[in-house]
Design a protein around this motif. Structure first.
Motif, PDB file in Angstrom:
ATOM      1  N   LYS A   1      -1.490   8.995   1.432  1.00 26.33           N
ATOM      2  CA  LYS A   1      -0.893   8.612   2.438  1.00 26.33           C
ATOM      3  C   LYS A   1       0.495   8.993   2.188  1.00 26.33           C
ATOM      4  CE  LYS A   1       0.733   4.383   4.640  1.00 26.33           C
ATOM      5  NZ  LYS A   1       0.859   2.722   4.744  1.00 26.33           N
TER       6      LYS A   1
ATOM      7  N   THR B   1       9.098   4.079   2.740  1.00 22.10           N
ATOM      8  CA  THR B   1       9.189   5.072   3.739  1.00 22.10           C
ATOM      9  C   THR B   1      10.431   5.241   4.170  1.00 22.10           C
ATOM     10  OG1 THR B   1       7.103   4.853   4.400  1.00 22.10           O
ATOM     11  CG2 THR B   1       8.427   5.548   6.053  1.00 22.10           C
TER      12      THR B   1
ATOM     13  N   TYR C   1      -4.006   1.237  -5.807  1.00 22.65           N
ATOM     14  CA  TYR C   1      -3.049   1.919  -5.346  1.00 22.65           C
ATOM     15  C   TYR C   1      -2.203   2.560  -6.251  1.00 22.65           C
ATOM     16  CZ  TYR C   1      -4.614  -0.875  -1.159  1.00 22.65           C
ATOM     17  OH  TYR C   1      -5.090  -1.403  -0.400  1.00 22.65           O
TER      18      TYR C   1
ATOM     19  N   TYR D   1       1.335   5.341  -6.950  1.00 23.72           N
ATOM     20  CA  TYR D   1       2.193   6.171  -6.170  1.00 23.72           C
ATOM     21  C   TYR D   1       2.853   7.444  -7.003  1.00 23.72           C
ATOM     22  CZ  TYR D   1       2.347   1.889  -3.561  1.00 23.72           C
ATOM     23  OH  TYR D   1       2.246   0.844  -2.398  1.00 23.72           O
TER      24      TYR D   1
ATOM     25  N   ASP E   1       7.702  -2.198  -0.602  1.00 25.16           N
ATOM     26  CA  ASP E   1       6.276  -1.895   0.005  1.00 25.16           C
ATOM     27  C   ASP E   1       6.472  -0.552   0.429  1.00 25.16           C
ATOM     28  OD1 ASP E   1       7.694  -2.413   2.345  1.00 25.16           O
ATOM     29  OD2 ASP E   1       6.478  -4.429   2.640  1.00 25.16           O
ATOM     30  N   ASP E   2       5.319  -0.468   1.390  1.00 30.64           N
ATOM     31  CA  ASP E   2       5.238   0.909   1.803  1.00 30.64           C
ATOM     32  C   ASP E   2       6.279   1.331   2.934  1.00 30.64           C
ATOM     33  OD1 ASP E   2       2.802   1.270   0.301  1.00 30.64           O
ATOM     34  OD2 ASP E   2       1.506   1.519   1.974  1.00 30.64           O
TER      35      ASP E   2
ATOM     36  N   SER F   1      -0.109   5.876  10.344  1.00 28.04           N
ATOM     37  CA  SER F   1      -0.207   6.336   8.773  1.00 28.04           C
ATOM     38  C   SER F   1      -0.361   7.787   9.009  1.00 28.04           C
ATOM     39  CB  SER F   1      -1.232   5.491   8.296  1.00 28.04           C
ATOM     40  OG  SER F   1      -1.247   4.163   8.477  1.00 28.04           O
TER      41      SER F   1
ATOM     42  N   LEU G   1       4.468   8.751   2.224  1.00 30.25           N
ATOM     43  CA  LEU G   1       5.653   7.612   2.456  1.00 30.25           C
ATOM     44  C   LEU G   1       7.002   8.524   2.951  1.00 30.25           C
ATOM     45  CD1 LEU G   1       4.364   5.460  -0.240  1.00 30.25           C
ATOM     46  CD2 LEU G   1       4.036   5.314   1.887  1.00 30.25           C
TER      47      LEU G   1
ATOM     48  N   LYS H   1       1.120   7.833  -1.590  1.00 31.82           N
ATOM     49  CA  LYS H   1       0.286   6.847  -1.903  1.00 31.82           C
ATOM     50  C   LYS H   1      -1.028   7.224  -2.126  1.00 31.82           C
ATOM     51  CE  LYS H   1      -0.847   1.904  -0.846  1.00 31.82           C
ATOM     52  NZ  LYS H   1      -0.443   0.968   0.009  1.00 31.82           N
TER      53      LYS H   1
END
Length: 311
Positions: free
Chosen positions: A212, A303, A254, A256, A298-299, A197, A214, A224
């Motif tokens: 985070k 990505t 969470y 974004y 999703d993540d 991560s 992405l 994120k």
């Protein structure tokens, strides 16, 4: 507590520069051919790096004119020229100390709350569900410094306190210090399976925590934000019916964020309709990705989308 200043010798510095890259994958093994998990693999000329997974395998983008260098605690250094496809690297026996390309350089870190006791388990308990930490155990990691250099020390282990907002590190799992957010562009942490991560300090999104990463390319960026709140038990009963939980909980939220080029990040809902609006300038490329992508948004999906759209 009193802020402490701590400096440790960099075991490695590699300057970031613009370069064409190719996808490289392979395995890091010891002299007997046994895979080496959590070996650090980097491009010798640029700030492209990763760790091997539990099977000693890695995937990395690298400059085809460069070479890969692999190191791991308890081994010597191994290297191999970059080539498209598979690049396997063998590590000789050693003490793991010969990893420096710029001896004497320093990377500044600090501690606001240095402690002398082990934190104990990062995992949930029967009394408290969830966790304020990114991982249930210490993680390996490397950083991209404020000057664009790669910083990695095999003696250090890391974790991210998602509630407090600090990346913490330790050399002995007793004394714990925090990384100075201002000294790093990004810091990448890898669990015991080699799953990584990448975190960045983006004040425009959150000036007290990391976010985070992405996607982080020249055209598009996605982040994120992870917000952790400590929620007390809410259990109630009248003898016939009951409501709520009997345990305290670290409850995550969470959010974004998306940025085009150097624009300020803006909050977005990770749905297909929203993505089509955000990437309207590259609609054909987006349609091509969405037609081939599988699974929920999703993540991992975001990505991979970011990688595709930044090509």
């Amino acid at each position: 507590m009193k802020k402490l200043a701590l400096f440790f010798a960099l075991l490695l510095i590699v300057k970031v520069s613009s370069a064409q890259t190719i996808a490289v994958q392979g395995t890091v093994v010891d002299a007997s051919g046994k895979p080496v998990p959590l070996a650090f693999v980097r491009d010798a000329l640029h700030a492209y790096a990763t760790y091997t997974d539990a099977d000693g395998s890695y995937t990395l983008k690298a400059d085809p004119a460069s070479k890969l260098i692999a190191t791991a605690k308890g081994f010597g250094t191994g290297s191999a020229p970059v080539k498209e496809g598979g690049v396997n690297i063998t590590l000789a026996a050693g003490d793991g100390a010969a990893t420096s390309t710029a001896a004497g350089s320093l990377f500044s870190v600090h501690s606001d709350a240095s402690v002398t006791t082990v934190l104990g388990s990062f995992a949930s308990t029967t009394e408290v569900q969830g966790s304020r930490y990114l991982s249930e155990s210490w993680m390996h990691g490397y950083a991209i410094g404020a000057d664009g250099s790669v910083v990695q020390d095999p003696a250090l282990l890391f974790n991210y306190d998602m509630m407090g907002g600090d990346v913490i590190y330790t050399a002995d799992q007793k004394a714990i210090n925090t990384v100075d957010r201002a000294s790093v562009k990004t810091i990448s942490l890898f669990d015991d399976k080699g799953v990584g991560s990448t975190l960045a300090y983006v004040p425009a999104v959150d000036n007290t925590h990391y976010v985070k990463v992405l996607a982080n390319g020249p055209k598009y960026k996605m982040y994120k934000q992870i917000i952790i709140r400590y929620m007390k038990a809410t259990y109630q009963t009248n003898g016939m019916t009951s409501t709520g939980n009997k345990y305290d909980e670290y409850a995550p939220t969470y959010l974004y964020f998306f940025a085009k080029g150097n624009d300020a990040p803006m909050k977005f809902n990770p749905k297909k309709k929203t993505l089509k609006e955000l990437f309207a300038a590259d609609a054909d490329k987006l349609d091509k990705y969405m037609s081939s992508a599988k699974g929920d948004i999703d993540d991992a999906y975001l990505t991979a989308l970011g990688d595709a759209m930044n090509q």
